[in-house]
Design an enzyme around this catalytic site. Structure first.
Site, mmCIF file in Angstrom:
data_model
loop_
_atom_site.group_PDB
_atom_site.id
_atom_site.type_symbol
_atom_site.label_atom_id
_atom_site.label_comp_id
_atom_site.label_asym_id
_atom_site.label_seq_id
_atom_site.Cartn_x
_atom_site.Cartn_y
_atom_site.Cartn_z
ATOM 1 N N GLY A 30 0.788 -1.231 0.000
ATOM 2 C CA GLY A 30 0.000 0.000 0.000
ATOM 3 C C GLY A 30 0.815 1.274 0.000
ATOM 4 N N TYR B 254 -0.762 -2.952 -11.887
ATOM 5 C CA TYR B 254 -2.222 -2.932 -12.002
ATOM 6 C C TYR B 254 -2.619 -2.280 -13.329
ATOM 7 C CZ TYR B 254 -1.715 -3.801 -7.000
ATOM 8 O OH TYR B 254 -1.352 -4.318 -5.783
ATOM 9 N N CYS C 80 -16.337 1.309 -27.452
ATOM 10 C CA CYS C 80 -17.588 2.032 -27.671
ATOM 11 C C CYS C 80 -18.193 2.412 -26.328
ATOM 12 C CB CYS C 80 -18.563 1.157 -28.449
ATOM 13 S SG CYS C 80 -17.834 0.400 -29.886
HETATM 14 C C1 LIG Z 1 -3.012 -8.135 1.241
HETATM 15 C C2 LIG Z 1 -2.344 -7.242 0.265
HETATM 16 N N1 LIG Z 1 -0.996 -7.137 0.309
HETATM 17 C C3 LIG Z 1 -0.337 -6.343 -0.575
HETATM 18 C C4 LIG Z 1 -1.010 -5.617 -1.526
HETATM 19 C C5 LIG Z 1 -0.224 -4.771 -2.468
HETATM 20 O O1 LIG Z 1 -0.607 -3.444 -2.346
HETATM 21 P P1 LIG Z 1 0.140 -2.307 -3.202
HETATM 22 O O2 LIG Z 1 0.277 -2.798 -4.562
HETATM 23 O O3 LIG Z 1 -0.732 -1.114 -3.056
HETATM 24 O O4 LIG Z 1 1.489 -2.093 -2.550
HETATM 25 C C6 LIG Z 1 -2.407 -5.693 -1.587
HETATM 26 C C7 LIG Z 1 -3.167 -4.929 -2.588
HETATM 27 O O5 LIG Z 1 -4.364 -4.874 -2.632
HETATM 28 C C8 LIG Z 1 -3.092 -6.523 -0.666
HETATM 29 O O6 LIG Z 1 -4.426 -6.634 -0.686
#
Ligand SMILES: Cc1ncc(COP(=O)(O)O)c(C=O)c1O
Length: 375
Positions: A206, A344, A315
């Site tokens: 995160g 992502y 579309c």
């Molecule tokens: C349990 C868990 N760990 C790690 C991550 C990786 O998060 P990020 O890519 O934001 O660092 C996520 C992303 O949703 C997650 O759900």
């Protein structure tokens, strides 16, 4: 016309991840969240530096086994694990199973016990808290992720046969800056040691990525210092983190050619080959993907240099890659180079919508690929 292409700069990725590892304390293990981008070249590059991989599905476990047969997932996580998923995790020899609920722990224990195994687990806990500033909140209040602190305390004190509770996992939010991410990790660490007797804590991923500031980076050195201070109070505990986005976002680009330019009610639209079915990130997160123009001499109609909306071939009015992009004049045949497309991006895209061809995948720099673009 060259097909739209993802370009991954694996050398730049290797430097970036080595820089992250170098500023983390020794007692912090750096895992990579495979869900951010499971591209084989990216995984092999990261494998030289990271301490392990976090898989969040049976598919990711199988993929890791194919791409990196000697590196079973260090962590296996995710909500809604079926019995088949849990058996696959046992067979794959994952390091730690992150358990999402008391019922899941009991199912895992039964399956492990039946296989004459004892499996190491972390309990995913949804601790109360305020994830202020986060882009995606996954805990701290009602949430499908993890179990309550009371459930975790109870299960850790009296675990069923077949599991060994090593500690706690928490991923409470995404998009946290370094002070906020470190404060969250510290809160989880302090709670897990005091209430669960944890010897291991996984503080999740995160770490923030700011798509409006492509040159900014998460403050890894500051984060490392703050984690070191948090760990000083717990000399025997191992901490793990599992970032995804902040590791790979910057090593990927999406390149595509301008097919048409048009003015509609006073606004310029640039229509490119491909679109959000290749690069869903801006649609998913509601931002404009950072973009620049690789000009190739005027091959067709051009805009007058005013800001443009960049759209793809779907579309739907939601197929927007960038709004009010101040990129100067854009002509048909130019190549648009979208940055920060390494996480992502392709793997979360609705790739079968309209059945357009998929993009190509290349390694190298976006400059080289743009220079060698064929029409
Ligand atoms: C349990 C868990 N760990 C790690 C991550 C990786 O998060 P990020 O890519 O934001 O660092 C996520 C992303 O949703 C997650 O759900």
């Amino acid at each position: 016309m060259t097909r739209p292409a993802y370009v991954y700069d694996l050398d730049a990725l290797a430097v970036h991840v080595a820089g992250i590892r170098a500023v983390l304390p020794d007692r912090v293990d750096l895992l990579y969240a495979v869900k951010a981008n499971p591209d084989p070249g990216i995984l092999r590059t990261l494998a030289r530096t990271v301490d392990g991989f976090e898989a969040a599905s049976q598919g990711e476990l199988r993929h890791l086994a194919t791409v990196l047969p000697d590196r079973p997932a260090a962590a296996y996580a995710g909500p809604g694990k079926t019995d088949e998923d849990l058996v696959a995790a046992l067979a794959a020899g994952v390091g730690r199973v992150h358990v999402e609920s008391p019922a899941e722990l009991h199912r895992l224990a039964r399956l492990a016990h039946a296989a004459h195994r004892t499996v190491d687990v972390l309990l995913r806990v949804n601790l109360p808290g305020d994830a202020g500033g986060a882009s995606l909140v996954m805990g701290g209040g009602p949430s499908p992720f993890g179990m309550s602190p009371q459930e975790a305390t109870y299960l850790a004190a009296d675990p069923p046969a077949g599991v060994r509770v090593r500690g706690v996992h928490a991923h409470l939010a995404s998009g946290l800056d370094a002070p906020a991410a470190a404060a969250t990790a510290r809160a989880v660490l302090d709670w897990a040691v005091a209430e669960v007797g944890a010897t291991e804590v996984n503080a999740g991923g995160g770490m923030a990525v700011d798509y409006a500031a492509p040159d900014a980076r998460f403050d890894w050195p500051g984060y490392g210092r703050l984690l070191g201070a948090a760990l000083a109070a717990h000399p025997t505990v191992r901490l793990r983190i599992e970032p995804g986005r902040a590791v790979t976002a910057y090593c990927g680009w999406y390149l595509t050619e301008v097919v048409d330019v048009k003015r509609s009610y006073g606004q310029w639209f640039v229509v490119v080959a491909g679109g959000t079915h290749h690069l869903r990130t801006p649609a998913a997160k509601g931002h404009s993907q950072p973009v620049r123009v690789h000009r190739r001499g005027r091959r067709g109609p051009a805009t007058d240099g005013a800001p443009v909306t960049v759209v793809g071939q779907l579309c739907t009015p939601r197929d927007v890659l960038a709004r009010a992009a101040d990129v100067g004049p854009v002509a048909v045949g130019d190549v648009l180079v979208f940055a920060m497309a390494g996480a992502y991006a392709w793997n979360i895209s609705h790739r079968d919508f309209l059945l357009h061809d998929p993009p190509e995948f290349r390694t190298g720099t976006p400059e080289d690929v743009a220079l060698n673009w064929d029409s």
